[in-house]
Scaffold this active site. Structure first.
Site, PDB file in Angstrom:
ATOM      1  N   GLU A 113      -4.204   3.409   9.562  1.00 38.36           N
ATOM      2  CA  GLU A 113      -3.580   4.050   8.366  1.00 38.36           C
ATOM      3  C   GLU A 113      -4.530   5.207   8.257  1.00 38.36           C
ATOM      4  OE1 GLU A 113      -3.179   1.725   5.092  1.00 38.36           O
ATOM      5  OE2 GLU A 113      -1.969  -0.096   6.492  1.00 38.36           O
ATOM      6  N   ARG A 151      -3.276  -7.142   6.425  1.00 37.73           N
ATOM      7  CA  ARG A 151      -3.526  -5.561   6.803  1.00 37.73           C
ATOM      8  C   ARG A 151      -3.340  -6.131   8.086  1.00 37.73           C
ATOM      9  NH1 ARG A 151      -5.210  -4.170   2.734  1.00 37.73           N
ATOM     10  NH2 ARG A 151      -7.436  -3.699   1.564  1.00 37.73           N
ATOM     11  N   HIS A 162       2.222   1.667   3.219  1.00 35.02           N
ATOM     12  CA  HIS A 162       0.970   0.586   2.245  1.00 35.02           C
ATOM     13  C   HIS A 162       1.983   1.387   0.622  1.00 35.02           C
ATOM     14  CE1 HIS A 162      -3.318  -0.717   2.148  1.00 35.02           C
ATOM     15  NE2 HIS A 162      -2.531  -0.973   1.318  1.00 35.02           N
TER      16      HIS A 162
HETATM   17  C1  8YV Z   1      -3.881  -1.288  -2.397  1.00 35.16           C
HETATM   18  C2  8YV Z   1      -4.091  -3.408  -1.191  1.00 35.16           C
HETATM   19  O1  8YV Z   1      -3.593  -0.244  -2.742  1.00 35.16           O
HETATM   20  O2  8YV Z   1      -5.624  -4.741  -3.148  1.00 35.16           O
HETATM   21  C3  8YV Z   1      -5.388  -4.529  -1.753  1.00 35.16           C
HETATM   22  O3  8YV Z   1      -5.840  -5.006  -0.432  1.00 35.16           O
HETATM   23  O4  8YV Z   1      -4.063  -3.554  -0.036  1.00 35.16           O
HETATM   24  C4  8YV Z   1      -3.763  -2.287  -1.421  1.00 35.16           C
HETATM   25  O5  8YV Z   1      -2.679  -3.070  -2.096  1.00 35.16           O
HETATM   26  C5  8YV Z   1      -5.584  -0.597  -2.368  1.00 35.16           C
HETATM   27  O6  8YV Z   1      -6.753  -1.320  -1.182  1.00 35.16           O
HETATM   28  C6  8YV Z   1      -6.049  -0.105  -3.011  1.00 35.16           C
HETATM   29  O7  8YV Z   1      -7.569  -0.023  -2.858  1.00 35.16           O
END
Ligand code: 8YV
Length: 330
Positions: free
Chosen positions: A271, A242, A292
């Site tokens: 983001e 993150r 992402h």
């Molecule tokens: C997803 C992500 O694309 O799952 C996670 O925590 O960061 C990502 O890989 C996204 O969160 C989908 O809500």
């Protein structure tokens, strides 16, 4: 007949997942894939039995305060739950689930790809031919750095950190990690991984640093300006976790000053906005920026949808859903 739960899904999901949701639930889908406005989110939490949000939805305490009495489950489509005020949900008796495990390998693949991209100038090199700039091979042109024999420091040795470590070993990197606690001795042995109790000390000695911990209040700006300054000037950092875990402005400043050699970032503090200084550094070839993408595979998205469905189904069948988010995880 038992009433089917009203499930509000905030974004478009893979077709097979949406079809199955329609078969099992009273599913309100978002076929246009337009993120819900603040008003639409309020309407969703007021009426739904289950909300299925994603990383693009901020499910905070003021929103949850407006939830209707039916809202009993937030089944996040995603592993990270930093988009949800989990404490606020739990204190209102709302269960929260996520989708762990199914994104591990894809995310580790993309982390390795970023390490290679930064060290070996993959993104920069890939532009040369399409832009008509290639005048031919030269022995000293566009040199990168060898990764074999270098030290990789993994910040957060959970599922993704370990999957990255397995890949990195095959590339000849030595594995170092900082985590709240040691991983099991057998895993440490298999990975020949060195545990660093002190993140500061680890950062000062690594050639490559990878951020793989969740974003929680405790990890916000864990890679602070002070800590980033500890890195070696020829070191690089990658982040597929993150954006909030790294002080992005400090990182940009240190790369501009050649105090850190480069970065590969798949996630950002605000983001989809990206710090213009990082964009400028990407144009100069010092950083690689991805939108992402780390878990973006067809297979992964279907697996995530399956997990969401199983969590909802088990919950409404009166069982404990497999992927409950517990306060101890935060
Ligand atoms: C997803 C992500 O694309 O799952 C996670 O925590 O960061 C990502 O890989 C996204 O969160 C989908 O809500």
């Amino acid at each position: 007949m038992k009433k089917r739960p009203l499930v509000v899904v905030t974004r478009r999901l893979p077709g097979v997942v949406e079809t199955r949701m329609r078969e099992l639930f009273d599913a309100r889908l978002n076929l246009e894939d337009k993120p819900l406005s603040a008003e639409e989110l309020v309407a969703a939490v007021k009426s739904a039995d289950v909300l299925v949000p994603t990383v693009t939805d901020e499910i905070d305490a003021p929103l949850l305060a407006q939830a209707g009495p039916n809202l009993k489950l937030i089944a996040n489509f995603g592993n990270g739950v930093d988009n949800i005020d989990v404490q606020a949900a739990l204190s209102r008796g709302i269960t929260v689930t996520n989708t762990p495990g199914v994104l591990t390998e894809d995310t580790a693949d993309m982390t390795m790809a970023l390490i290679l991209a930064v060290a070996r100038r993959v993104a920069e090199g890939a532009k040369v031919i399409p832009e008509g700039d290639w005048v031919g091979w030269s022995p000293t042109w566009m040199l990168g750095h060898r990764i074999t024999g270098k030290r990789l420091g993994i910040v957060g040795m959970g599922r993704i950190g370990q999957a990255l470590a397995r890949r990195a070993r095959a590339f000849g990197l030595s594995i170092h990690y900082h985590n709240r606690r040691h991983v099991a001795a057998q895993i440490e042995e298999e990975l020949e991984a060195t545990y660093w109790d002190s993140l500061d000390q680890m950062l000062a000695r690594m050639d490559i640093v990878s951020v793989n911990c969740p974003h929680t209040p405790a990890t916000y700006h864990l890679l602070s300006a002070r800590r980033l300054k500890l890195m070696k000037p020829d070191a690089v950092i990658v982040n597929t976790a993150r954006g909030e875990i790294i002080d992005e402005t400090a990182l940009a400043r240190l790369i501009e000053a050649d105090s850190i050699a480069g970065a590969g970032l798949d996630v950002f503090e605000h983001e989809p906005a990206v710090n213009p200084r990082l964009v400028k550094l990407a144009r100069q070839g010092k950083v690689v920026l991805l939108p992402h993408l780390a878990s973006n595979t067809y297979e992964g998205r279907i697996d995530m949808g399956e997990k969401v469905i199983v969590n909802i189904k088990t919950f409404f069948d009166g069982h404990r859903p497999p992927d409950r988010v517990l306060p101890s995880m935060l």
